[in-house]
Write a protein that holds these residues in place. Structure first.
Motif, PDB file in Angstrom:
ATOM      1  N   GLY A 249     -29.555   3.263  -3.067  1.00  0.00           N
ATOM      2  CA  GLY A 249     -29.149   4.702  -2.686  1.00  0.00           C
ATOM      3  C   GLY A 249     -30.254   5.524  -3.303  1.00  0.00           C
ATOM      4  N   ILE A 250     -30.692   6.502  -2.325  1.00  0.00           N
ATOM      5  CA  ILE A 250     -31.854   7.321  -2.983  1.00  0.00           C
ATOM      6  C   ILE A 250     -31.235   8.873  -3.003  1.00  0.00           C
ATOM      7  CG2 ILE A 250     -33.772   8.242  -2.364  1.00  0.00           C
ATOM      8  CD1 ILE A 250     -34.858   5.621  -1.188  1.00  0.00           C
ATOM      9  N   ILE A 251     -31.231   9.571  -4.136  1.00  0.00           N
ATOM     10  CA  ILE A 251     -30.749  10.989  -4.022  1.00  0.00           C
ATOM     11  C   ILE A 251     -31.788  11.879  -3.968  1.00  0.00           C
ATOM     12  CG2 ILE A 251     -29.144  12.816  -5.026  1.00  0.00           C
ATOM     13  CD1 ILE A 251     -27.499  10.286  -6.155  1.00  0.00           C
ATOM     14  N   GLY A 252     -32.011  12.448  -2.927  1.00  0.00           N
ATOM     15  CA  GLY A 252     -33.107  13.606  -2.969  1.00  0.00           C
ATOM     16  C   GLY A 252     -34.098  12.810  -2.056  1.00  0.00           C
TER      17      GLY A 252
ATOM     18  N   ASP B 139     -29.695  13.885   0.984  1.00  0.00           N
ATOM     19  CA  ASP B 139     -30.386  14.949   0.307  1.00  0.00           C
ATOM     20  C   ASP B 139     -29.303  16.365   0.859  1.00  0.00           C
ATOM     21  OD1 ASP B 139     -32.079  17.296   0.151  1.00  0.00           O
ATOM     22  OD2 ASP B 139     -33.469  16.046  -0.168  1.00  0.00           O
ATOM     23  N   LYS B 140     -29.064  16.832  -0.210  1.00  0.00           N
ATOM     24  CA  LYS B 140     -27.859  18.240   0.102  1.00  0.00           C
ATOM     25  C   LYS B 140     -28.612  19.286   0.915  1.00  0.00           C
ATOM     26  CE  LYS B 140     -25.138  21.640  -2.360  1.00  0.00           C
ATOM     27  NZ  LYS B 140     -24.781  22.234  -3.775  1.00  0.00           N
ATOM     28  N   TYR B 141     -29.938  19.270   0.991  1.00  0.00           N
ATOM     29  CA  TYR B 141     -30.559  20.339   1.660  1.00  0.00           C
ATOM     30  C   TYR B 141     -31.673  19.883   2.945  1.00  0.00           C
ATOM     31  CZ  TYR B 141     -29.366  22.547  -2.650  1.00  0.00           C
ATOM     32  OH  TYR B 141     -28.696  23.078  -3.665  1.00  0.00           O
TER      33      TYR B 141
ATOM     34  N   SER C 165     -27.095   9.358   4.621  1.00  0.00           N
ATOM     35  CA  SER C 165     -26.000   8.986   4.114  1.00  0.00           C
ATOM     36  C   SER C 165     -25.147  10.198   3.541  1.00  0.00           C
ATOM     37  CB  SER C 165     -25.913   7.901   3.278  1.00  0.00           C
ATOM     38  OG  SER C 165     -26.649   6.738   3.772  1.00  0.00           O
ATOM     39  N   SER C 166     -23.906  10.026   3.128  1.00  0.00           N
ATOM     40  CA  SER C 166     -23.395  10.927   2.167  1.00  0.00           C
ATOM     41  C   SER C 166     -23.300  10.403   0.810  1.00  0.00           C
ATOM     42  CB  SER C 166     -21.760  11.121   2.746  1.00  0.00           C
ATOM     43  OG  SER C 166     -21.079   9.918   2.571  1.00  0.00           O
ATOM     44  N   MET C 167     -23.184  11.267   0.020  1.00  0.00           N
ATOM     45  CA  MET C 167     -22.821  10.876  -1.376  1.00  0.00           C
ATOM     46  C   MET C 167     -21.766   9.876  -1.482  1.00  0.00           C
ATOM     47  SD  MET C 167     -24.392  11.650  -4.354  1.00  0.00           S
ATOM     48  CE  MET C 167     -24.251  10.067  -5.133  1.00  0.00           C
TER      49      MET C 167
ATOM     50  N   GLN D 230     -21.840   6.010  -3.109  1.00  0.00           N
ATOM     51  CA  GLN D 230     -21.161   5.739  -4.377  1.00  0.00           C
ATOM     52  C   GLN D 230     -20.094   4.671  -3.803  1.00  0.00           C
ATOM     53  OE1 GLN D 230     -19.136   9.566  -4.987  1.00  0.00           O
ATOM     54  NE2 GLN D 230     -20.464   9.909  -6.573  1.00  0.00           N
ATOM     55  N   ALA D 231     -20.115   4.329  -2.464  1.00  0.00           N
ATOM     56  CA  ALA D 231     -19.184   3.172  -2.254  1.00  0.00           C
ATOM     57  C   ALA D 231     -20.046   2.081  -2.094  1.00  0.00           C
ATOM     58  CB  ALA D 231     -18.485   3.387  -0.744  1.00  0.00           C
TER      59      ALA D 231
END
Length: 313
Positions: free
Chosen positions: A145-148, A171-173, A185-187, A191-192
């Protein structure tokens, strides 16, 4: 009269050379104290910085002619962005310059942690030949999982293409970036499903200490954490708790909550217990905030800034 650019921090000389060739008057203030820099910036058109001291209103108010600040690196947390916006001061950073370095470093740390390379090397040097104790695990088949999903997150996803892994990115933006190699993907999905979580987000009021106990406990599986973004995004006490309880299996940290403006002063006699834990844990791999700091990126960071400054005129 030539426009004046004050170099507050040391960067690759290509930036100085290209600005000078374009007619700028470059001033070396890298050895000056902050008070001495104040006198140099009063008539400056531009400032070139890294992290030596904050670009806050108290300092910038003296630079009455300032048009731009060029930050050699990606993060802008040491700049008072709202004040600069009010003043119309343009802000340049250079995430394009070190994104490949960050991506390679992240992958290198992860593979090293998975295969106990540091532990095995140190043991052999001490005369210990322990094959079973250094049995590794494979990246193959894992979900990362990559956030950002900016420059650094996308570069890391690109490096993972040679491995048989599922790459999820949130990425939220940003939207519409999914392709054959990465799934947007969604956060909640990350997390799942994630076995590995890599952070590639800026530090701001929203993200500071975002990775806390509640965040970690929202993951369905125990996972490995990679942080090459900023140290204060992860609350170290929560990381320590999760490592002890097995919710986080291991951590690759190029950045630390306890970093100071001058990174070398991080070690002191009153070192926090959470920091001591990281230093002593064999589940943690550390590096001194050098993920984006290769010989190649040192040049590219300055070259990218020159392109942006000169392109703006």
């Amino acid at each position: 009269m030539a426009k004046k650019v004050v170099f507050i921090d040391t960067v690759h000389p290509v930036l100085w050379d290209r600005l000078s060739a374009a007619g700028y008057n470059c001033i070396d203030a890298t050895e000056l104290k902050k008070e001495e820099c104040v006198t140099q910036v009063t008539d400056a058109t531009g400032l070139v910085i890294r992290s030596r001291f904050p670009m806050d209103e108290a300092f910038l108010k003296h630079a009455t002619e300032l048009s731009f600040i060029a930050r050699s690196g990606a993060g802008m947390e040491n700049i008072d962005i709202s004040y600069c916006e009010k003043r119309g001061i343009h802000l340049h950073n250079a995430p394009e310059g070190n994104r490949n370095a960050v991506a390679e470093h992240a992958l290198g740390m992860l593979l090293s942690l998975f295969n106990h390379l540091k532990k095995g090397d140190l043991e052999i040097r001490k005369g210990i030949w322990d094959r079973e104790g250094n049995r590794g695990i494979e990246l193959d088949g894992k979900t990362v999982g990559i956030i950002g999903y900016g420059n650094n997150g996308a570069a890391f996803a690109k490096k993972l293409r040679g491995f048989d892994v599922e790459v999820l990115a949130y990425d939220k933006y940003k939207t519409g970036f999914g392709d054959a190699f990465v799934k947007e993907s969604s956060m909640e999905e990350i997390q799942a499903k994630a076995d590995v979580l890599s952070l590639h987000i800026p530090q701001n009021e929203e993200t500071k200490f975002w990775v806390d106990t509640a965040f970690i406990n929202a993951f369905a599986k125990a996972f490995y954490l990679i942080n090459l973004s900023r140290g204060k995004i992860v609350r170290t006490s929560a990381l320590r708790k999760a490592l002890n309880e097995g919710q986080i299996l291991g951590a690759c940290l190029d950045v630390l909550e306890f970093e100071k403006a001058s990174f070398e002063n991080i070690f002191s006699s009153d070192m926090p217990d959470d920091f001591k834990f990281l230093l002593e844990s064999d589940k943690v791999l550390l590096s001194p905030h050098v993920g984006g700091w290769t010989h190649e990126s040192y040049f590219k960071l300055s070259d990218v800034l020159a392109d942006k400054i000169l392109g703006e005129g």
